[in-house]
Write an enzyme that holds these catalytic residues in place. Structure first.
Site, PDB file in Angstrom:
ATOM      1  N   ASP A 196       0.854  -1.191   0.000  1.00  0.00           N
ATOM      2  CA  ASP A 196       0.000   0.000   0.000  1.00  0.00           C
ATOM      3  C   ASP A 196       0.892   1.244   0.000  1.00  0.00           C
ATOM      4  O   ASP A 196       1.765   1.390   0.852  1.00  0.00           O
ATOM      5  CB  ASP A 196      -0.891  -0.032   1.247  1.00  0.00           C
ATOM      6  CG  ASP A 196      -1.955   1.051   1.234  1.00  0.00           C
ATOM      7  OD1 ASP A 196      -3.140   0.719   1.120  1.00  0.00           O
ATOM      8  OD2 ASP A 196      -1.584   2.240   1.351  1.00  0.00           O
TER       9      ASP A 196
ATOM     10  N   ASP B 194      -3.463   2.532  -5.349  1.00  0.00           N
ATOM     11  CA  ASP B 194      -2.356   2.518  -4.404  1.00  0.00           C
ATOM     12  C   ASP B 194      -2.207   1.202  -3.635  1.00  0.00           C
ATOM     13  O   ASP B 194      -1.548   1.180  -2.623  1.00  0.00           O
ATOM     14  CB  ASP B 194      -2.460   3.701  -3.425  1.00  0.00           C
ATOM     15  CG  ASP B 194      -3.374   3.400  -2.267  1.00  0.00           C
ATOM     16  OD1 ASP B 194      -4.404   2.735  -2.484  1.00  0.00           O
ATOM     17  OD2 ASP B 194      -3.045   3.804  -1.139  1.00  0.00           O
ATOM     18  N   GLU B 195      -2.819   0.125  -4.139  1.00  0.00           N
ATOM     19  CA  GLU B 195      -2.583  -1.136  -3.447  1.00  0.00           C
ATOM     20  C   GLU B 195      -2.728  -2.378  -4.302  1.00  0.00           C
ATOM     21  O   GLU B 195      -3.455  -2.384  -5.296  1.00  0.00           O
ATOM     22  CB  GLU B 195      -3.451  -1.246  -2.198  1.00  0.00           C
ATOM     23  CG  GLU B 195      -4.932  -1.263  -2.460  1.00  0.00           C
ATOM     24  CD  GLU B 195      -5.700  -1.222  -1.140  1.00  0.00           C
ATOM     25  OE1 GLU B 195      -5.812  -2.270  -0.492  1.00  0.00           O
ATOM     26  OE2 GLU B 195      -6.180  -0.129  -0.789  1.00  0.00           O
TER      27      GLU B 195
HETATM   28  P1  DGT Z   1      -2.165   5.872   3.989  1.00  0.00           P
HETATM   29  O1  DGT Z   1      -2.933   5.753   5.264  1.00  0.00           O
HETATM   30  O2  DGT Z   1      -0.759   6.342   4.218  1.00  0.00           O
HETATM   31  O3  DGT Z   1      -2.248   4.643   3.122  1.00  0.00           O
HETATM   32  O4  DGT Z   1      -2.858   7.069   3.204  1.00  0.00           O
HETATM   33  P2  DGT Z   1      -3.577   7.082   1.804  1.00  0.00           P
HETATM   34  O5  DGT Z   1      -3.900   8.500   1.482  1.00  0.00           O
HETATM   35  O6  DGT Z   1      -2.780   6.360   0.779  1.00  0.00           O
HETATM   36  O7  DGT Z   1      -4.937   6.375   2.171  1.00  0.00           O
HETATM   37  P3  DGT Z   1      -5.684   5.152   1.514  1.00  0.00           P
HETATM   38  O8  DGT Z   1      -4.754   4.038   1.225  1.00  0.00           O
HETATM   39  O9  DGT Z   1      -6.850   4.884   2.408  1.00  0.00           O
HETATM   40  O10 DGT Z   1      -6.282   5.766   0.169  1.00  0.00           O
HETATM   41  C1  DGT Z   1      -5.553   5.840  -1.044  1.00  0.00           C
HETATM   42  C2  DGT Z   1      -5.977   7.056  -1.849  1.00  0.00           C
HETATM   43  O11 DGT Z   1      -7.380   7.016  -2.077  1.00  0.00           O
HETATM   44  C3  DGT Z   1      -5.727   8.384  -1.134  1.00  0.00           C
HETATM   45  O12 DGT Z   1      -4.431   8.907  -1.367  1.00  0.00           O
HETATM   46  C4  DGT Z   1      -6.809   9.265  -1.671  1.00  0.00           C
HETATM   47  C5  DGT Z   1      -7.940   8.331  -1.990  1.00  0.00           C
HETATM   48  N1  DGT Z   1      -8.960   8.434  -0.917  1.00  0.00           N
HETATM   49  C6  DGT Z   1      -8.980   7.779   0.280  1.00  0.00           C
HETATM   50  N2  DGT Z   1     -10.028   8.133   1.015  1.00  0.00           N
HETATM   51  C7  DGT Z   1     -10.739   9.019   0.263  1.00  0.00           C
HETATM   52  C8  DGT Z   1     -11.969   9.764   0.473  1.00  0.00           C
HETATM   53  O13 DGT Z   1     -12.630   9.673   1.507  1.00  0.00           O
HETATM   54  N3  DGT Z   1     -12.358  10.581  -0.574  1.00  0.00           N
HETATM   55  C9  DGT Z   1     -11.660  10.684  -1.746  1.00  0.00           C
HETATM   56  N4  DGT Z   1     -12.095  11.483  -2.717  1.00  0.00           N
HETATM   57  N5  DGT Z   1     -10.498  10.016  -1.973  1.00  0.00           N
HETATM   58  C10 DGT Z   1     -10.055   9.206  -0.977  1.00  0.00           C
HETATM   59 CA    CA Z   2      -2.323   4.154   0.901  1.00  0.00          CA
HETATM   60 CA    CA Z   3      -5.052   1.935   0.129  1.00  0.00          CA
END
Ligand code: DGT
Ligand code: CA
Ligand code: CA
Length: 364
Positions: free
Chosen positions: A10, A111-112
């Site tokens: 991820d 992203d995964e």
């Molecule tokens: P992390 O916790 O370091 O993996 O952080 P992220 O940002 O990679 O979080 P993840 O893996 O839950 O989500 C991957 C991408 O999906 C993130 O960069 C933006 C998108 N995303 C996640 N949650 C939301 C949301 O609630 N709304 C929208 N529009 N996009 C989202």
């Molecule tokens: Ca992520």
């Molecule tokens: Ca993810």
């Protein structure tokens, strides 16, 4: 059944990290990537935020105005609009590296991904750890992205493990350690268990996965129904037999634009549609692809969405084919259209490489 070696990879704070890579000055600042709605101003939500912004409570899903409030004391906070095309490009580069290191590659999202690497590491978890480190290094060197990896005998535990230490994590859960790894964790770390279920367990004075193991299957059945009960019963014991299934990213090319005025007038929309078709077709040609599906998309004035698509008999890279079908879709979509349209989009999908396709179509 032989012990499998499964990775879950991820990418860390993905959209925000992509923005940092493009502009390294952002690294020291709180960064929020925003989906601005077409209403203007700060209406819209945070897609994701970097870890500095998260410290202030700015995170996925919250309104942009809330995030701004929470980051009020940081006058260096940066709020950027999403740039999906760029994120997809970054994702594709990293996924290519990952794919090359897997026996079976399962794309989950931008992203995964899951990987089965059992064969290539000969079932050896220490060899797997080296492979994971190698993948992380290569992604870091070539794409500059950091990611977190979970290694275990199945998808469920690897998914939990990749989230266990973030960012830039590498968590390995040996087969004999699966149960003890799980026991310490909060119930909500099990994918699929949300706030509601957690609340239900909390009322029963159950907080950790270890607590949950005390419940027998009959009690679970009664509370959650057979299917969910079986999932929970197995999950808290670290049991998951779901194989890593071969799945590639389903790519599509699309262009969307905000119209000069809201409209449902055919001629005006048609002119915009043609422009979008030309732009999409340019991308198709640049990437040497054929497409088999064509779609159009409306974001209407009330911000609701409407889309239509059609599948062609044969794959093509022909512009006239794209224009003809998009025009038909537009005509169909405008029948009985009551709301005016604010944004118009065109996409093609079911893409293949031109080379491979020629071989197939030459049989017809
Ligand atoms: P992390 O916790 O370091 O993996 O952080 P992220 O940002 O990679 O979080 P993840 O893996 O839950 O989500 C991957 C991408 O999906 C993130 O960069 C933006 C998108 N995303 C996640 N949650 C939301 C949301 O609630 N709304 C929208 N529009 N996009 C989202
Ligand atoms: Ca992520
Ligand atoms: Ca993810």
């Amino acid at each position: 059944m032989e012990t499998r070696v499964v990775f879950h990879i991820d990418f860390d704070y993905f959209y925000a990290q992509c923005e940092e890579i493009r502009n390294p000055e952002l690294k020291s600042k709180p960064v929020c990537v925003c989906v601005f709605s077409d209403r203007g101003g700060d209406s819209g939500a945070i897609a994701t935020a970097n870890y500095t912004a998260r410290k202030y409570g700015a995170k996925s899903g919250i309104p942009i105005s809330f995030a701004k409030k929470r980051l009020e004391e940081r006058n260096d906070a940066v709020f950027l609009p999403v740039d999906f095309e760029y994120y997809i490009e970054m994702s594709e580069k990293a996924m290519q590296i990952i794919k090359n290191c897997a026996d079976v590659f399962e794309y989950v999202g931008k992203d995964e991904a899951y990987l089965d690497v059992t064969k290539r590491v000969g079932g050896d978890f220490n060899a797997a750890m080296h492979l994971a480190q190698q993948i992380k290094n290569e992604i870091r060197d070539k794409v500059k992205l950091s990611c977190s990896v979970g290694i275990s005998p199945n998808k469920l535990i690897s998914k939990i493990a990749s989230d266990f230490k973030k960012p830039d994590g590498l968590t390995i859960v040996y087969p004999e350690k699966v149960e003890s790894f799980l026991e310490q964790l909060k119930i909500r770390t099990i994918p699929g268990i949300g706030k509601k279920t957690e609340q239900k367990f909390s009322e029963m004075k159950l907080e950790t996965i270890q607590d949950l193991k005390k419940l027998d299957i009959f009690t679970l059945n009664k509370e959650f129904g057979r299917k969910n009960a079986a999932y929970i019963f197995n999950a808290v014991r670290g049991i998951d037999n779901d194989p890593v299934k071969k799945r590639e990213q389903s790519i599509q090319f699309s262009k969307i634009s905000t119209l000069k005025k809201d409209s449902k007038e055919h001629q005006f929309l048609y002119e915009n549609l043609i422009q979008l078709c030309k732009e999409v077709h340019e991308i198709v040609i640049k990437n040497n692809k054929t497409f088999k599906s064509i779609g159009i998309h409306f974001v209407q004035s009330d911000l609701s969405n409407k889309s239509k698509s059609r599948m062609l008999k044969n794959p093509t890279s022909n512009y006239d084919e794209l224009e003809k079908n998009a025009t038909i879709l537009l005509k169909e979509a405008l029948e009985n259209q009551t709301t005016t349209i604010r944004r118009l989009g065109v996409k093609v999908s079911e893409l293949s490489d031109i080379q491979g396709q020629r071989d197939i179509t030459s049989f017809f």
